[in-house]
Enzyme design. Structure first.
Site, PDB file in Angstrom:
ATOM      1  N   ASP A 110      -3.401  -2.170   6.358  1.00 32.94           N
ATOM      2  CA  ASP A 110      -4.595  -1.749   5.624  1.00 32.94           C
ATOM      3  C   ASP A 110      -5.734  -1.575   6.629  1.00 32.94           C
ATOM      4  O   ASP A 110      -5.594  -1.858   7.824  1.00 32.94           O
ATOM      5  CB  ASP A 110      -4.938  -2.820   4.573  1.00 32.94           C
ATOM      6  CG  ASP A 110      -5.851  -2.309   3.471  1.00 32.94           C
ATOM      7  OD1 ASP A 110      -6.311  -1.152   3.557  1.00 32.94           O
ATOM      8  OD2 ASP A 110      -6.117  -3.074   2.530  1.00 32.94           O
ATOM      9  N   CYS A 160      -2.382  -0.618  -6.954  1.00 29.61           N
ATOM     10  CA  CYS A 160      -2.973  -1.948  -6.852  1.00 29.61           C
ATOM     11  C   CYS A 160      -4.281  -2.018  -7.639  1.00 29.61           C
ATOM     12  O   CYS A 160      -4.920  -1.004  -7.909  1.00 29.61           O
ATOM     13  CB  CYS A 160      -3.227  -2.308  -5.382  1.00 29.61           C
ATOM     14  SG  CYS A 160      -3.421  -4.084  -5.114  1.00 29.61           S
TER      15      CYS A 160
END
Length: 211
Positions: A128, A6
Site C-alpha cells: 500500500d 475494502c
C-alpha cells in the site's frame, strides 16, 4: 484476477459485491477509520452470511486477545494487519487464521528488506502507499518498485487504485513479480462517501478487469 473491496460498512453492498463476483470483502476494525464498521454491520449478520465472498478483518496494532475475539465473533476468514505488528505477533495470529501483513511504501523503500522478517509468520503480503496515518491514502505508489523484488509470497496490490486503471493492471500482470499477485484491493476511489461504495463503478471495474 481476484478483487478485494475494502472498507465495506453496509450489508446490502456486501451482498451486491458477492453477487457480482468480488472475491474478498474488507471490514475495518480500526476505530479511527471513517470506515470503521462496528455498529454498522452486526456480528450476527456476518456469522450467518452465506455468500462466497471471503471476509477479511482489517486491524491496526490490535491486542492479540481482542483480535481473536473479533475473529470469532464475526467469523472472519482472514485478517489484514495494517499497523506496526512485529513478526512474532503475526506468527502467533497465523496459528489460527490466514494473515495478510500490509506494508506502507514510499519511494525507494527496500521492499525485500522490509518484508523478509515476516516471511515465516505471514501467509500473504499487501503493498500500500505510505501516508500520515494507518488508513488508506487514496494515492498510488510506484508499482515499478515491485518489478525487481525477490518477494516469493502471494501479495495484494493496493493504494489508490481507481476506475480507469484496469489496463494498467493488466499490463502489470505481464511482469514476472505478478505471478505472485493474489488480488487487487480497491477502496476510496470507488466511494460516494467514506464506507459507501458506488456499486456501478465497482461493477464496471470488475467487468473491465476480467474482460
Amino acid at each position: 484476477m481476484r478483487i478485494k473491496v475494502c472498507g465495506i460498512t453496509m450489508p446490502a453492498q456486501l451482498e451486491a459485491f458477492d453477487e457480482m463476483g468480488v472475491d474478498l470483502a474488507g471490514f475495518i476494525f480500526y476505530p479511527k477509520s471513517p470506515r470503521y464498521m462496528v455498529n454498522r454491520i452486526q456480528p450476527e449478520y456476518l456469522r450467518r452470511f452465506k455468500g462466497k465472498i471471503a471476509k477479511v478483518g482489517v486491524f491496526v496494532n490490535e491486542p492479540f486477545e481482542e483480535l481473536m475475539r473479533t475473529v470469532e465473533r464475526y467469523r472472519l476468514d482472514m485478517v489484514q494487519l495494517h499497523g506496526d505488528e512485529i513478526p512474532r505477533y503475526c506468527e502467533k495470529v497465523a496459528n489460527y487464521i490466514t494473515v495478510i501483513k500490509a506494508f506502507r511504501l514510499s519511494d525507494n523503500d527496500p521492499i525485500d528488506w522490509m518484508a523478509k522478517p515476516y516471511d515465516e509468520g505471514s501467509d500473504m503480503y499487501m503493498f500500500d502507499t505510505l501516508g500520515a496515518g494507518y488508513g488508506g491514502t487514496g494515492k498510488k505508489f510506484d508499482w515499478n518498485m515491485l518489478k525487481n523484488s525477490a518477494i516469493d509470497k502471494l501479495f495484494f496490490l493496493s493504494g489508490g487504485i481507481e476506475p480507469g486503471d484496469e489496463e494498467k493492471l493488466k499490463e502489470f500482470t505481464n511482469e514476472p513479480i505478478a505471478k505472485k499477485l493474489f488480488a487487487v484491493d480497491i477502496n476510496s476511489k470507488f466511494e460516494t462517501s467514506p464506507g459507501e461504495k458506488d456499486i456501478e463503478k465497482v461493477r464496471k471495474f470488475v467487468s473491465n478487469l476480467r474482460s
